[in-house]
Structure formats: C-alpha cells, structure tokens
Design a protein around this motif. Structure first.
Motif, PDB file in Angstrom:
ATOM      1  N   GLU A 242       0.930   4.160  -2.664  1.00  0.00           N
ATOM      2  CA  GLU A 242       0.842   5.663  -2.359  1.00  0.00           C
ATOM      3  C   GLU A 242       2.021   6.464  -2.879  1.00  0.00           C
ATOM      4  O   GLU A 242       1.603   7.567  -3.277  1.00  0.00           O
ATOM      5  CB  GLU A 242       0.914   5.712  -0.932  1.00  0.00           C
TER       6      GLU A 242
ATOM      7  N   ARG B 290       0.914  -1.152  -0.026  1.00  0.00           N
ATOM      8  CA  ARG B 290       0.065   0.120   0.050  1.00  0.00           C
ATOM      9  C   ARG B 290       1.036   1.197   0.113  1.00  0.00           C
ATOM     10  O   ARG B 290       0.386   2.095  -0.496  1.00  0.00           O
ATOM     11  CB  ARG B 290      -0.997  -0.069   1.204  1.00  0.00           C
TER      12      ARG B 290
ATOM     13  N   ASP C  69      -3.026   2.946  -8.609  1.00  0.00           N
ATOM     14  CA  ASP C  69      -2.209   4.142  -8.736  1.00  0.00           C
ATOM     15  C   ASP C  69      -2.878   5.169  -9.073  1.00  0.00           C
ATOM     16  O   ASP C  69      -3.050   6.397  -8.645  1.00  0.00           O
ATOM     17  CB  ASP C  69      -0.971   3.766  -9.550  1.00  0.00           C
TER      18      ASP C  69
ATOM     19  N   VAL D 232      -5.013   6.694  -6.222  1.00  0.00           N
ATOM     20  CA  VAL D 232      -4.183   7.598  -5.444  1.00  0.00           C
ATOM     21  C   VAL D 232      -4.278   9.029  -5.939  1.00  0.00           C
ATOM     22  O   VAL D 232      -4.268  10.022  -5.371  1.00  0.00           O
ATOM     23  CB  VAL D 232      -2.972   6.841  -5.065  1.00  0.00           C
TER      24      VAL D 232
ATOM     25  N   GLY E 288       1.345   7.055  -6.741  1.00  0.00           N
ATOM     26  CA  GLY E 288       0.390   7.774  -6.918  1.00  0.00           C
ATOM     27  C   GLY E 288       0.805   9.211  -6.754  1.00  0.00           C
ATOM     28  O   GLY E 288       0.423  10.226  -7.467  1.00  0.00           O
ATOM     29  N   HIS E 289       1.488   9.361  -5.553  1.00  0.00           N
ATOM     30  CA  HIS E 289       1.634  10.880  -5.181  1.00  0.00           C
ATOM     31  C   HIS E 289       2.700  11.438  -6.262  1.00  0.00           C
ATOM     32  O   HIS E 289       2.622  12.597  -6.553  1.00  0.00           O
ATOM     33  CB  HIS E 289       2.354  10.589  -3.913  1.00  0.00           C
TER      34      HIS E 289
ATOM     35  N   ARG F 215      -7.109  10.767  -5.397  1.00  0.00           N
ATOM     36  CA  ARG F 215      -7.167  11.521  -4.074  1.00  0.00           C
ATOM     37  C   ARG F 215      -6.452  12.626  -3.875  1.00  0.00           C
ATOM     38  O   ARG F 215      -6.936  13.719  -3.206  1.00  0.00           O
ATOM     39  CB  ARG F 215      -6.783  10.302  -2.932  1.00  0.00           C
ATOM     40  N   TYR F 216      -5.131  12.777  -4.256  1.00  0.00           N
ATOM     41  CA  TYR F 216      -4.261  13.931  -4.047  1.00  0.00           C
ATOM     42  C   TYR F 216      -4.816  14.982  -4.866  1.00  0.00           C
ATOM     43  O   TYR F 216      -4.538  16.093  -4.502  1.00  0.00           O
ATOM     44  CB  TYR F 216      -2.875  13.511  -4.576  1.00  0.00           C
TER      45      TYR F 216
ATOM     46  N   ASN G 207      -7.998   2.047  -1.968  1.00  0.00           N
ATOM     47  CA  ASN G 207      -7.846   3.297  -2.587  1.00  0.00           C
ATOM     48  C   ASN G 207      -8.950   3.935  -3.112  1.00  0.00           C
ATOM     49  O   ASN G 207      -9.442   4.990  -3.159  1.00  0.00           O
ATOM     50  CB  ASN G 207      -6.584   3.258  -3.233  1.00  0.00           C
TER      51      ASN G 207
END
Ligand code: NAP
Length: 221
Positions: free
Chosen positions: A31, A27, A63, A66, A34-35, A69-70, A97
């Motif tokens: 993260e 995970r 991915d 994520v 994806g970030h 989400r950001y 996610n």
C-alpha cells in the motif's frame, strides 16, 4: 533516512521479510509503495488523458493495482492492462489489490496486442508494473512483445521499482527492457538501477521509503 542506500535483490527481500516477521503486514508495504508511486505520478502528470497501468503476475503488479486504485479515488481516468489475468493470480496481496479495483470502477482488460496499441495511443503516462525484482532469466513472451510495443509507443513510462526486464543486481537487460522516464523504487535503490544498462533505462530515480522497523537496516543479513 535510506535514500542513498543501495541494496541487492536478496538484501531487499531480507528487509521485506524482516519487516513482515516484525509484524508489518506485507499488504501495508504494498500500500505504501503504491501510494508513493501514485503521489509521484500525480506530480508529473501532464494531461487528462488516461493513465494506463500494465501489470504482470507478481508483487510488482500488486504495486501497480494500488496505483490504479489511488488514481481512481482521485478522479483520474485510468485503465489496467493485465498480462497475467487476475483470475490466474495466486491468492495473496496482489490478487486482493486486483480484486479491489472493481469497487473503484477501474477497467481491467487482458493485455492483448490490439488493446495494448489502442490504450498506448491515448495514454498520458504508462505505469510499468510488469516485472520487478522477481524477474529471472531472459524475459519471456508475451512480456517481451509488450515491452517492445511500449518502448515503440514513445509514451512516457513510470516504472515501479525497476524498469521491467532489467536485472536488479547486475543492471543487465535480460533480453528486453523498458525505457522509463521515471523509476519510483521502493525501500531503497536496487543496485541494478545504478550499474550496467541500468542508468540508460531508469530515467529519473526516486525512492519511496517503506515502513521498515529501524533495526531492519542493521539486523538483516
Ligand atoms: N511487500 C511488498 O509490497 C513488496 C515486497 C517486495 C516486493 N514488492 C514489489 O514486487 C516486486 C517483486 O515481486 P515478486 O518477487 O513477486 O516478483 P515480480 O518482480 O513481480 O515478478 C514475478 C513475476 O514475474 C514472472 N517472471 C519471472 N521471470 C520471468 C521471465 N523471465 N519472463 C517473464 N515472466 C517472468 C513470474 O512468473 P513465473 O512465476 O511464472 O516465472 C512472476 O509472475 C518488487 O520489484 C516490488 O515492486 C513488493
């Protein structure tokens, strides 16, 4: 640093497995991936139009969730079009996610042809989280139709890890493949980005480093 390292799909999988076996949660890898893609996206973004994130049914979709989400956390307008419905996803990091997006008020809609055309028309950048290195064999429907609509839309595309439809090892187009303006690849460049049809599909390639233990690079097969 491993910005210049080139790996096969099986080598990449071995690096992931080694990291996870060493205690780095999968995970966390998702993260960081994806970030990193989100950070790249925020640099190349050109307008306040929504970011559209297209997702499939594997970790490449994770991915993408994520990234969504950001985007939402940064106040960017974004929407997810999911080819594989979230409630059909197996339990795991991708599904977790996807579920988290509710708390961030990110709309997740089924990627039907009508929604796709509508979303593509008013998108700034489209993020391709449809198919990554887990692709096997020629791209099946409905992914093929989604890729064709995406390429036809002429929207700028940021592909996650590898443009969907490209073989990570040979760089061959497996039936149909996304034409990306940018590819943000995770951990190390996949060899398919550099050979065969790869260079004609990837656009500019950027590597997002993953938190692998240093010995992963020397001990993995
Ligand atoms: N820890 C991490 O964060 C981490 C680790 C490794 C990779 N990744 C990311 O995840 C990707 C690899 O993930 P993954 O192995 O789960 O695979 P994936 O690239 O996400 O692809 C797997 C999905 O594609 C579908 N699929 C496979 N072949 C297809 C075809 N010919 N036509 C249509 N659909 C097809 C599979 O469905 P079926 O099962 O029904 O065939 C499955 O839903 C990488 O590229 C990277 O982006 C993340």
């Amino acid at each position: 640093m491993h910005h210049e390292t080139v790996v096969s799909v099986s080598r990449m999988r071995a690096l992931d497995h080694h990291a996870i076996a060493s205690g780095v949660p999968g995970r966390l890898l998702m993260e960081v991936a994806g970030h990193g893609a989100f950070r790249f996206l925020s640099r190349v973004r050109t307008s306040d139009q929504p970011i559209t994130i297209l997702t499939g049914g594997g970790n490449n979709a994770g991915d993408g969730f994520v990234v969504a989400r950001y985007c939402a956390a940064a106040g960017m307008s974004c929407q997810v079009l999911a080819v594989a419905p979230v409630d059909s996803l197996p339990d795991g990091d991708t599904r977790k996610n996807a579920s988290l997006l509710e708390a961030f008020s990110v709309p997740v809609a089924t990627c039907d042809p009508e929604a796709l055309v509508r979303c593509l028309a008013d998108s700034d950048i489209v993020v391709d989280g449809l198919l990554g290195t887990g692709l096997s064999g020629d791209v099946r429907e409905p992914y093929r139709a989604v890729i064709s609509a995406l390429n036809g839309s002429k929207r700028p595309v940021l592909s996650l890890d590898i443009p969907s439809g490209l073989c990570g090892d040979s760089g061959h187009v497996l039936g149909s493949a996304v034409h990306a303006r940018w590819t943000v690849t995770f951990g190390a460049r996949k060899q398919g980005l550099l050979i065969g049809d790869g260079p004609a599909h990837t656009g500019e390639v950027t590597v997002v480093p993953l938190p692998f233990p240093p010995d992963a690079w020397t001990t993995s097969p």
